[in-house]
Design an enzyme around this catalytic site. Structure first.
Site, short mmCIF file in Angstrom:
data_model
loop_
_atom_site.label_atom_id
_atom_site.label_comp_id
_atom_site.label_asym_id
_atom_site.label_seq_id
_atom_site.Cartn_x
_atom_site.Cartn_y
_atom_site.Cartn_z
CG ASP A 37 17.74 -12.57 -45.37
OD1 ASP A 37 17.72 -12.24 -46.57
OD2 ASP A 37 16.75 -12.48 -44.63
CG ASN A 85 10.26 -16.57 -41.82
OD1 ASN A 85 9.05 -16.39 -41.78
ND2 ASN A 85 11.14 -15.57 -41.89
CE1 TYR A 153 3.67 -15.05 -50.17
CE2 TYR A 153 1.36 -15.15 -49.52
CZ TYR A 153 2.69 -14.98 -49.19
OH TYR A 153 3.05 -14.77 -47.88
CE LYS A 157 4.33 -18.09 -48.05
NZ LYS A 157 5.58 -18.34 -47.33
CB THR A 188 6.95 -7.59 -42.69
OG1 THR A 188 6.32 -8.07 -43.88
CG2 THR A 188 6.49 -8.37 -41.47
#
Ligand code: NAI
Length: 249
Positions: A37, A85, A153, A157, A188
Site C-alpha cells: 500500500d 486489489n 470507474y 473495472k 469500506t
C-alpha cells in the site's frame, strides 16, 4: 480451516477495507503475507498486527510492482497468490458529461493499468512454479453499469474483468487461475468517502441491493480466500460476483 497453509500471498491495497479484511482471513488460513500500500507508517503497523511483511509501493509504478513481487519471493521463496486489489473511485461526479480527461486517465491508471502491471510481473514466478492463483478486483459495475454515474470507474473495472478472462483462458493449461472478483457495494473507507460527499447517494445505491444492505469487508474476504484456495481448483476466467443479488435484480 488452513486452506492456504504456507502459500505466499501478495495483497495490494492491503491496508484498505477489502485488502485488510482479506489479509486477516488469509493469515487465519495459514498464508504468508506481503501487504502492499502507499502509507508506510500505517502499513508497518498493520503488518505487525496481522503478521507478514509490508512493502510501500505505488501499483502504477512498474519498478515498484517488480520490487514488491521480488520482496515476496526473496522473503518466502515463492509467490502463490496475487490479490490485485488496490483501487480508487472519483468522489466528484463521474458522469460522461462532466468527467475530465485527467480524472479519466488517473482512474484507468490506478484501477486498470496497475492490474496489467501486477499480472505481467507475477506471472513469470507462477509459470516457473507451474501454479498460482490471481484474483483481480473488478466490481459489480463491470457487468451491469452503475446507477450512480461512474463512467471512468465503471470502464476501468470492465477492463479488469475482460483482462482477467483473457488471462484465465491463456494460462489455464499452466496451472495458473485468474479470476475477477466482482463485489457489490462494501462498507469500506472508499464507499464512506463517496457517500460523505453525497449522503443521498447511499440511499440511491441501497435501493438496488436485494439484501437491503452493504457487504461487510469480511464477506468479500471469504470469497477471495475461496478463489485463492484449491477449493476453487476448476474456476478460472470467471466473473465472481459477491453482490447481495444486485446484478440479478
Ligand atoms: P479502500 O479505499 O478502503 O482501499 C483501497 C486501498 O488501495 C487503500 O488502502 C489505498 O491506499 C490503496 N491504493 C490506492 N491507490 C494505490 C496505489 N496507487 N498503489 C498502492 N495502493 C493504492 O477501498 P476498498 O473498498 O477496500 O476497495 C478495494 C478494491 O475493491 C478497489 O479496487 C475498489 O475499486 C474495489 N471495490 C470496492 C467496492 C466497495 O463498495 N467498497 C465495490 C466493488 C469494488
Amino acid at each position: 480451516m488452513q486452506r492456504l497453509q504456507d502459500r505466499v500471498a501478495v495483497i495490494t491495497g492491503g491496508v484498505g477495507g477489502i485488502g485488510l479484511a482479506t489479509a486477516k482471513r488469509f493469515a487465519a488460513e495459514g498464508a504468508k503475507l506481503v501487504l502492499v500500500d502507499l502509507d508506510e507508517t500505517v502499513g508497518n503497523r498493520v503488518a505487525e498486527e496481522v503478521g507478514g511483511v509490508f512493502v510501500r509501493a505505488d501499483v502504477t509504478d512498474e519498478d515498484d510492482v517488480i520490487r514488491m513481487f521480488q520482496v515476496a519471493y526473496d522473503t518466502y521463496g515463492s509467490v502463490d497468490i496475487a490479490f490485485n486489489n488496490a483501487g480508487i473511485s472519483p468522489t466528484d461526479d463521474d458522469s460522461i458529461l462532466t468527467t475530465g480527461l485527467e480524472v479519466w486517465r488517473r482512474v484507468q491508471e490506478v484501477n486498470l493499468t496497475s492490474v496489467y502491471l501486477c499480472c505481467k510481473h507475477v506471472l513469470p514466478y507462477m509459470r516457473r512454479q507451474g501454479k498460482g492463483s490471481i484474483i483481480n478486483t473488478a466490481s459489480f459495475v463491470a457487468v451491469m453499469g452503475s446507477a450512480t454515474s461512474q463512467v471512468s470507474y465503471t470502464a476501468s473495472k470492465g477492463g479488469v474483468l475482460s483482462m482477467s478472462r483473457e488471462l484465465g483462458v491463456q494460462f489455464a493449461r499452466e496451472g495458473i487461475r485468474v479470476n475477477a472478483l466482482c463485489p457489490g457495494p462494501v462498507d469500506t473507507p472508499l464507499l464512506r468517502e463517496l457517500f460523505a460527499k453525497d449522503p443521498e447517494r447511499a440511499q440511491r445505491r441501497l435501493v438496488h441491493v436485494p439484501m437491503g444492505r452493504f457487504a461487510r469487508a469480511e464477506e468479500i474476504a471469504a470469497a477471495v480466500a475461496f478463489l485463492a484456495s484449491d477449493d476453487a481448483s476448476f474456476i478460472t476466467g470467471a466473473e465472481f460476483l459477491v453482490d447481495g443479488g444486485i446484478s440479478g435484480a
